[in-house]
Design a protein around this motif. Structure first.
Motif, PDB file in Angstrom:
ATOM      1  N   ARG A 294      -0.845   3.933  -2.000  1.00 34.49           N
ATOM      2  CA  ARG A 294      -1.538   2.648  -1.816  1.00 34.49           C
ATOM      3  C   ARG A 294      -1.560   1.896  -3.153  1.00 34.49           C
ATOM      4  NH1 ARG A 294      -6.948   0.452  -1.700  1.00 34.49           N
ATOM      5  NH2 ARG A 294      -7.052  -1.167  -0.088  1.00 34.49           N
ATOM      6  N   ALA A 298       0.399  -1.604  -4.123  1.00 31.51           N
ATOM      7  CA  ALA A 298      -0.275  -2.736  -4.763  1.00 31.51           C
ATOM      8  C   ALA A 298       0.525  -3.203  -5.989  1.00 31.51           C
ATOM      9  CB  ALA A 298      -1.693  -2.353  -5.169  1.00 31.51           C
ATOM     10  N   LEU A 323      -6.994  -4.432  -5.990  1.00 29.76           N
ATOM     11  CA  LEU A 323      -7.444  -3.538  -4.916  1.00 29.76           C
ATOM     12  C   LEU A 323      -8.912  -3.785  -4.546  1.00 29.76           C
ATOM     13  CD1 LEU A 323      -5.707  -0.206  -6.017  1.00 29.76           C
ATOM     14  CD2 LEU A 323      -5.220  -1.542  -3.950  1.00 29.76           C
ATOM     15  N   LYS A 326      -9.365  -6.289  -1.863  1.00 33.92           N
ATOM     16  CA  LYS A 326      -8.746  -6.008  -0.556  1.00 33.92           C
ATOM     17  C   LYS A 326      -9.695  -5.241   0.361  1.00 33.92           C
ATOM     18  CE  LYS A 326      -5.008  -8.059  -1.595  1.00 33.92           C
ATOM     19  NZ  LYS A 326      -4.653  -9.317  -0.932  1.00 33.92           N
TER      20      LYS A 326
END
Length: 326
Positions: A294, A298, A323, A326
């Motif tokens: 993840r 990003a 992040l 998000k």
């Protein structure tokens, strides 16, 4: 080989570094472009800088022309905290150049000036073997396999790194125009396939290497080999898929306004290798690996929001900030 005294593991990146000439206007052909910005690039160099920018330790091994562009590129590596003792300069050949066409969606096509360029002329006897032996992770592509003597230097560096206990990481980074034929490209890319423990391919490379137009688990697993610890298939705006020895799955993408996709895959790889160099047990722990992927997704997404690869590679703080939103 292992890092001591709490020092982070070194990631050594082998291969080409060059200058991309990126058009000032997107969606036009090279001939129609009103002007170009010079942007340092080359996938292995991008990965080295991506690692360093995220707070990791990296070194670059390759050859540049003993010209203004070559010394500029070496300077960019140093400015970005990448160890440069593995760089050689060639007095008889120029630093490689690539003119990049940016399509409206940020994707790109390449026209290369390499006949021959300095990176192609790296010899096995010019390798800094002590540097290569100190790698926790040794990362490479396939462009360095195209011609001799660089091909022999590549194979020697891999062998030395492996003997010293490094984890081998391979991103083929297919550039079809550089190969004599599609068949030769596939043959040479696959010639070292079973040596790597981490392999990352794009969806386009998956299709090229397997001959299948299906981007599914069965197609991906046809590329699996017994020495592999992690196979990754990046899917651009659709995220990525991962295949380990005992589990597999996918990680969702981040949606951004893509301006230039150059370097996105290298940013992804740099983020992944930086985490693996800290702790290889991530490769056997799906929950932790998903978090790392993840984070890597990003990094790739952020890199597409600016023109040029190296200027767009994010810092750790930029990724964490992204992040959080998000």
């Amino acid at each position: 080989m292992a890092a001591s005294n709490g020092e982070k593991g070194l990631i050594v990146s082998f291969g080409e570094m060059l200058i991309d000439f990126v058009p000032t206007e997107s969606g036009v052909s090279l001939a129609e472009a009103p002007g170009f910005l010079k942007a340092p690039g080359g996938a292995p160099a991008n990965v080295a800088i991506a690692v360093s920018r995220l707070g990791g330790r990296s070194a670059f091994v390759g050859k540049l022309g003993d010209d203004e562009f070559g010394h500029m590129l070496a300077g960019i590596l140093r400015e970005n905290g990448v160890a440069d003792q593995g760089i050689n300069f060639d007095t008889g050949a120029r630093t490689a150049l690539a003119f990049v066409t940016l399509k409206a969606d940020g994707d790109r096509e390449f026209m290369f000036y390499r006949n021959p360029s300095a990176d192609m002329l790296l010899r096995p006897d010019e390798l800094d073997l002590d540097l290569i032996r100190s790698a926790k992770v040794f990362h490479y592509g396939s462009i360095s396999l195209i011609v001799e003597p660089c091909r022999s230097a590549h194979l020697k560096a891999m062998e030395v790194a492996k003997e010293a206990g490094a984890l081998l990481s391979y991103d083929p980074n297919l550039r079809e125009p550089l190969w004599p034929s599609k068949e030769e490209a596939k043959t040479q890319i696959m010639s070292i396939w079973d040596k790597a423990e981490i392999i990352k391919v794009s969806d386009v490379e998956l299709e090229f290497l397997t001959g299948s137009d299906k981007i599914d688990d069965e197609t991906a697993m046809s590329l699996w080999h017994p020495n592999l610890k992690l196979l990754l298939v990046t899917l651009g705006e659709k995220g990525c898929r991962y295949y380990a020895k005992t589990f597999h799955g996918s990680v969702d993408p981040f949606h951004v306004n893509a301006v230039d996709t150059t370097g996105a895959g290298d940013s992804f790889v740099g983020a992944l290798l930086n985490k693996i160099a800290e702790d290889q047990s991530i490769l056997e722990d799906e929950e932790r690996l998903r978090k790392v992927l993840r984070f890597a997704n990003a990094c790739g997404a952020i890199t597409t929001t600016k023109k040029g690869a190296i200027p767009a590679l994010p810092t750790d703080a930029e990724v964490l900030s992204f992040l959080e939103g998000k």
